[in-house]
Write a protein that holds these residues in place. Structure first.
Motif, PDB file in Angstrom:
ATOM      1  N   PHE A   1     -10.021  37.473  61.864  1.00 37.62           N
ATOM      2  CA  PHE A   1      -8.786  37.187  61.204  1.00 37.62           C
ATOM      3  C   PHE A   1      -8.318  38.244  60.345  1.00 37.62           C
ATOM      4  O   PHE A   1      -7.136  38.638  60.270  1.00 37.62           O
TER       5      PHE A   1
ATOM      6  N   ASP B   1      -6.689  40.766  62.413  1.00 43.13           N
ATOM      7  CA  ASP B   1      -5.475  40.292  63.185  1.00 43.13           C
ATOM      8  C   ASP B   1      -4.242  40.855  62.599  1.00 43.13           C
ATOM      9  O   ASP B   1      -2.987  41.064  63.550  1.00 43.13           O
TER      10      ASP B   1
ATOM     11  N   ARG C   1      -1.593  39.872  60.570  1.00 43.72           N
ATOM     12  CA  ARG C   1      -0.905  38.767  60.143  1.00 43.72           C
ATOM     13  C   ARG C   1      -1.144  38.620  58.759  1.00 43.72           C
ATOM     14  O   ARG C   1      -2.283  38.654  58.153  1.00 43.72           O
TER      15      ARG C   1
ATOM     16  N   GLU D   1      -0.240  33.109  57.203  1.00 45.54           N
ATOM     17  CA  GLU D   1       0.239  32.484  58.548  1.00 45.54           C
ATOM     18  C   GLU D   1      -1.121  31.895  59.322  1.00 45.54           C
ATOM     19  O   GLU D   1      -0.606  31.245  60.189  1.00 45.54           O
ATOM     20  N   LEU D   2      -2.109  32.123  58.976  1.00 42.20           N
ATOM     21  CA  LEU D   2      -3.412  32.008  59.698  1.00 42.20           C
ATOM     22  C   LEU D   2      -4.165  30.698  59.084  1.00 42.20           C
ATOM     23  O   LEU D   2      -4.943  30.196  59.811  1.00 42.20           O
TER      24      LEU D   2
ATOM     25  N   PRO E   1      -7.832  26.781  59.233  1.00 41.49           N
ATOM     26  CA  PRO E   1      -6.667  27.709  60.317  1.00 41.49           C
ATOM     27  C   PRO E   1      -5.547  26.756  60.606  1.00 41.49           C
ATOM     28  O   PRO E   1      -5.646  25.625  61.082  1.00 41.49           O
TER      29      PRO E   1
ATOM     30  N   GLU F   1      -1.660  29.132  64.230  1.00 36.28           N
ATOM     31  CA  GLU F   1      -1.949  30.452  64.553  1.00 36.28           C
ATOM     32  C   GLU F   1      -3.487  30.811  64.391  1.00 36.28           C
ATOM     33  O   GLU F   1      -3.798  31.759  65.257  1.00 36.28           O
ATOM     34  N   GLY F   2      -3.883  30.539  63.432  1.00 43.59           N
ATOM     35  CA  GLY F   2      -5.470  30.929  63.001  1.00 43.59           C
ATOM     36  C   GLY F   2      -6.365  30.085  64.261  1.00 43.59           C
ATOM     37  O   GLY F   2      -7.176  30.653  64.494  1.00 43.59           O
TER      38      GLY F   2
ATOM     39  N   VAL G   1      -6.261  32.262  67.019  1.00 41.51           N
ATOM     40  CA  VAL G   1      -7.371  33.782  66.923  1.00 41.51           C
ATOM     41  C   VAL G   1      -8.806  33.195  67.129  1.00 41.51           C
ATOM     42  O   VAL G   1      -9.185  34.054  67.514  1.00 41.51           O
TER      43      VAL G   1
END
Length: 118
Positions: free
Chosen positions: A84, A87, A89, A93-94, A102, A105-106, A109
């Motif tokens: 994370f 990443d 971002r 966003e995650l 999460p 998007e998380g 990941v």
């Protein structure tokens, strides 16, 4: 820590191979706001917590403990926290609006990190 070690021992004794996971980071401000959404006093929580970032630090410390146990017990580990943080971002966003779970998007990941670990 002993409970973790006991779980590892029991898994091994049953013929399984344990793999530990670090925790994804949290967004302290969002998480505290989520906790207080029903009327809990932010000020009172912060009076014993110290500051909002203590939530993040405790969660990070827990992940460090998991990594430490994995090393001591010669157990596999998947570093979700690191994934994370690397990443690129923004954490917002995650993570979902609650600051701890999460987001889609998380979850991507996590999926990619686990896929590459297998």
């Amino acid at each position: 820590m002993e409970s973790y070690r006991e779980a590892i021992r029991l898994l091994r004794e049953s013929g399984r191979t344990p793999v530990l996971l670090t925790l994804p980071p949290i967004h302290s401000e969002r998480y505290l706001s989520f906790i207080c959404r029903g009327g809990l006093s932010r000020e009172r929580i912060l009076s014993w917590l110290g500051d909002v970032d203590a939530i993040y630090r405790w969660q990070a410390k827990y992940s460090e403990m998991v990594a430490h146990i994995a090393a001591e017990e010669h157990t596999g580990i998947v570093d979700l926290r690191g994934a994370f943080l690397r990443d690129g971002r923004p954490p917002e966003e995650l993570l979902c609006a609650d600051g701890i779970h999460p987001s889609r998007e998380g979850q991507s990941v996590i999926f990619e990190t686990l896929r590459l670990a297998v």
